[in-house]
Design an enzyme around this catalytic site. Structure first.
Site, mmCIF file in Angstrom:
data_model
loop_
_atom_site.group_PDB
_atom_site.id
_atom_site.type_symbol
_atom_site.label_atom_id
_atom_site.label_comp_id
_atom_site.label_asym_id
_atom_site.label_seq_id
_atom_site.Cartn_x
_atom_site.Cartn_y
_atom_site.Cartn_z
ATOM 1 N N LYS A 8 0.922 -1.146 0.056
ATOM 2 C CA LYS A 8 -0.080 0.140 0.003
ATOM 3 C C LYS A 8 1.123 1.312 -0.066
ATOM 4 C CE LYS A 8 -2.070 -1.043 3.956
ATOM 5 N NZ LYS A 8 -1.168 -2.185 4.336
ATOM 6 N N ARG A 83 -9.633 1.205 8.959
ATOM 7 C CA ARG A 83 -9.133 -0.105 9.439
ATOM 8 C C ARG A 83 -10.550 -0.841 10.003
ATOM 9 N NH1 ARG A 83 -3.111 -1.452 9.571
ATOM 10 N NH2 ARG A 83 -2.325 0.541 8.749
ATOM 11 N N ARG A 122 11.925 -5.491 4.303
ATOM 12 C CA ARG A 122 11.676 -4.252 4.433
ATOM 13 C C ARG A 122 12.633 -3.475 5.162
ATOM 14 N NH1 ARG A 122 5.783 -2.168 5.426
ATOM 15 N NH2 ARG A 122 5.903 -3.342 7.261
ATOM 16 N N ARG A 157 11.666 -1.478 10.885
ATOM 17 C CA ARG A 157 10.684 -1.248 11.580
ATOM 18 C C ARG A 157 10.381 -1.994 13.037
ATOM 19 N NH1 ARG A 157 5.201 0.158 8.071
ATOM 20 N NH2 ARG A 157 4.287 -0.797 9.817
ATOM 21 N N ARG A 168 -0.620 -8.449 13.599
ATOM 22 C CA ARG A 168 -1.071 -7.399 12.655
ATOM 23 C C ARG A 168 -1.711 -8.236 11.849
ATOM 24 N NH1 ARG A 168 4.334 -4.888 10.968
ATOM 25 N NH2 ARG A 168 3.106 -3.835 9.388
HETATM 26 P P1 AP5 Z 1 4.882 -1.464 1.826
HETATM 27 O O1 AP5 Z 1 4.463 -0.636 0.663
HETATM 28 O O2 AP5 Z 1 5.603 -1.017 2.892
HETATM 29 O O3 AP5 Z 1 3.458 -2.507 2.300
HETATM 30 P P2 AP5 Z 1 2.186 -1.723 3.121
HETATM 31 O O4 AP5 Z 1 1.138 -2.504 2.690
HETATM 32 O O5 AP5 Z 1 2.425 -0.277 3.095
HETATM 33 O O6 AP5 Z 1 2.710 -2.362 4.556
HETATM 34 P P3 AP5 Z 1 2.629 -1.790 6.146
HETATM 35 O O7 AP5 Z 1 3.233 -2.879 6.832
HETATM 36 O O8 AP5 Z 1 3.243 -0.500 5.971
HETATM 37 O O9 AP5 Z 1 0.999 -1.644 6.354
HETATM 38 P P4 AP5 Z 1 0.374 -1.864 7.615
HETATM 39 O O10 AP5 Z 1 -1.174 -1.764 7.155
HETATM 40 O O11 AP5 Z 1 0.546 -3.016 8.586
HETATM 41 O O12 AP5 Z 1 1.311 -0.772 8.407
HETATM 42 P P5 AP5 Z 1 0.893 0.774 8.528
HETATM 43 O O13 AP5 Z 1 2.317 1.544 8.700
HETATM 44 O O14 AP5 Z 1 -0.365 1.271 8.093
HETATM 45 O O15 AP5 Z 1 5.664 -2.804 1.245
HETATM 46 C C1 AP5 Z 1 6.377 -4.020 2.201
HETATM 47 C C2 AP5 Z 1 7.655 -4.170 1.824
HETATM 48 O O16 AP5 Z 1 7.567 -4.956 0.593
HETATM 49 C C3 AP5 Z 1 8.621 -2.928 1.284
HETATM 50 O O17 AP5 Z 1 9.719 -3.310 1.616
HETATM 51 C C4 AP5 Z 1 8.462 -3.009 0.015
HETATM 52 O O18 AP5 Z 1 9.707 -2.367 -0.861
HETATM 53 C C5 AP5 Z 1 7.969 -4.280 -0.617
HETATM 54 N N1 AP5 Z 1 7.261 -4.391 -1.826
HETATM 55 C C6 AP5 Z 1 6.173 -3.486 -2.211
HETATM 56 N N2 AP5 Z 1 5.456 -4.131 -3.131
HETATM 57 C C7 AP5 Z 1 6.314 -5.016 -3.716
HETATM 58 C C8 AP5 Z 1 5.963 -5.991 -4.978
HETATM 59 N N3 AP5 Z 1 5.120 -5.732 -5.768
HETATM 60 N N4 AP5 Z 1 7.000 -6.851 -5.155
HETATM 61 C C9 AP5 Z 1 8.081 -7.081 -4.208
HETATM 62 N N5 AP5 Z 1 8.167 -6.481 -2.971
HETATM 63 C C10 AP5 Z 1 7.464 -5.393 -2.768
HETATM 64 O O19 AP5 Z 1 0.574 0.633 10.156
HETATM 65 C C11 AP5 Z 1 1.452 0.372 11.453
HETATM 66 C C12 AP5 Z 1 0.407 0.264 12.692
HETATM 67 O O20 AP5 Z 1 0.068 1.670 12.872
HETATM 68 C C13 AP5 Z 1 -0.902 -0.446 12.675
HETATM 69 O O21 AP5 Z 1 -0.213 -1.866 13.262
HETATM 70 C C14 AP5 Z 1 -1.399 0.018 13.772
HETATM 71 O O22 AP5 Z 1 -0.863 -0.082 15.062
HETATM 72 C C15 AP5 Z 1 -1.148 1.761 13.478
HETATM 73 N N6 AP5 Z 1 -2.133 2.111 12.587
HETATM 74 C C16 AP5 Z 1 -2.051 2.568 11.069
HETATM 75 N N7 AP5 Z 1 -3.253 2.884 10.479
HETATM 76 C C17 AP5 Z 1 -4.037 2.821 11.762
HETATM 77 C C18 AP5 Z 1 -5.489 2.864 11.603
HETATM 78 N N8 AP5 Z 1 -6.271 3.497 10.773
HETATM 79 N N9 AP5 Z 1 -6.193 2.736 12.588
HETATM 80 C C19 AP5 Z 1 -5.727 2.077 13.899
HETATM 81 N N10 AP5 Z 1 -4.316 1.683 13.944
HETATM 82 C C20 AP5 Z 1 -3.674 2.102 12.940
#
Ligand code: AP5
Length: 222
Positions: A8, A83, A122, A157, A168
């Site tokens: 994402k 979410r 990552r 991270r 998660r």
């Molecule tokens: P990446 O693009 O970083 O993936 P992502 O889907 O953004 O993954 P996240 O782990 O950031 O999502 P998340 O939803 O768990 O965490 P968030 O930060 O939002 O890609 C991942 C890796 O793969 C990278 O190394 C990339 O280079 C590689 N990659 C990407 N595409 C690829 C491809 N096509 N092929 C190969 N490699 C690829 O949230 C973190 C925490 O914050 C949550 O756990 C929660 O505690 C809190 N939080 C965030 N939002 C909320 C909310 N709305 N409500 C409540 N708590 C929240």
């Protein structure tokens, strides 16, 4: 929307460059608040470290402040928000007040094995926040950011540790995935297979977004 590691953030950053509208990532905003030690950050940290969702009240406060900024006037990409149902309903109310309905909700589908591989590889730049992956784009040994002055070493991270990732994923399945039905019922959900290469997923995503009625209306008007 999509599970942790589905890409994402990576794809949102590409859409920023392509469409010139901001990415609003609740994960990035919360990590920024934690790093600055703000009141929101202090309260969010424990939930994030445990792989749980941060309280709706905090996330909605952050989103409300961000959507009030002028750079969202021509549109925005919500990354990782909403979410759960409470957030989806609050978003709908906020956007109704602003007169800016959602054009689409895109669901990224990737299988479990690929997610584990992506998350374990990552790394991100502590300075510019750019996301890398040591499996697909090795950035040296030790890996460093090639975009920033001084080439800072990339970091992993805190919540990418295996047990936290498992938690998660469970939280995603229990609380976020059900939103797919909610948005299907509203005719907004679009699903893409996001297990292909980064470039191929971008191609699929851009083709999908360009085909949306709102985008076609903009093109016809210009
Ligand atoms: P990446 O693009 O970083 O993936 P992502 O889907 O953004 O993954 P996240 O782990 O950031 O999502 P998340 O939803 O768990 O965490 P968030 O930060 O939002 O890609 C991942 C890796 O793969 C990278 O190394 C990339 O280079 C590689 N990659 C990407 N595409 C690829 C491809 N096509 N092929 C190969 N490699 C690829 O949230 C973190 C925490 O914050 C949550 O756990 C929660 O505690 C809190 N939080 C965030 N939002 C909320 C909310 N709305 N409500 C409540 N708590 C929240």
């Amino acid at each position: 929307m999509g599970p942790p590691g589905s890409g994402k953030g990576t794809q949102s950053q590409r859409l920023v460059e392509r469409f010139g509208i901001p990415q609003i990532s609740t994960g990035d905003l919360l990590r920024g608040a934690v790093a600055r030690g703000t009141e929101y950050g202090v309260r969010a940290k424990a939930a994030m470290d445990a792989g749980q969702l941060v309280a709706d009240e905090i996330v909605l406060g952050i989103i409300r402040e961000r959507l009030a900024e002028r750079d969202t006037d021509s549109g925005f990409i919500l990354d990782g928000f909403p979410r759960n149902f409470a957030q989806a309903q609050a978003l709908s109310n906020m956007l109704g007040t602003l007169g800016k309905p959602l054009d689409a909700v895109v669901l990224f589908e990737v299988d479990y094995g690929e997610i584990v591989k992506r998350i374990s590889g990552r790394r991100s730049c502590p300075q510019c926040g750019r996301v890398f992956n040591i499996h697909t784009a090795p950035a040296g040994s030790p890996p460093r950011c090639d975009q920033c002055a001084g080439h800072p070493a990339l970091v992993q991270r805190a919540d990418d540790e295996e047990a936290t990732v498992r938690r998660r994923l469970e939280v995603y399945e229990q609380q976020t995935q059900p939103l797919a039905d909610y948005y299907t019922a509203q005719g907004l959900l679009r699903t893409i297979d996001a297990s292909a290469s980064v470039d191929e997923v971008t191609r699929r995503l851009v083709a999908l977004l360009e085909s949306l009625p709102a985008r076609q209306r903009l093109r016809n008007a210009s």
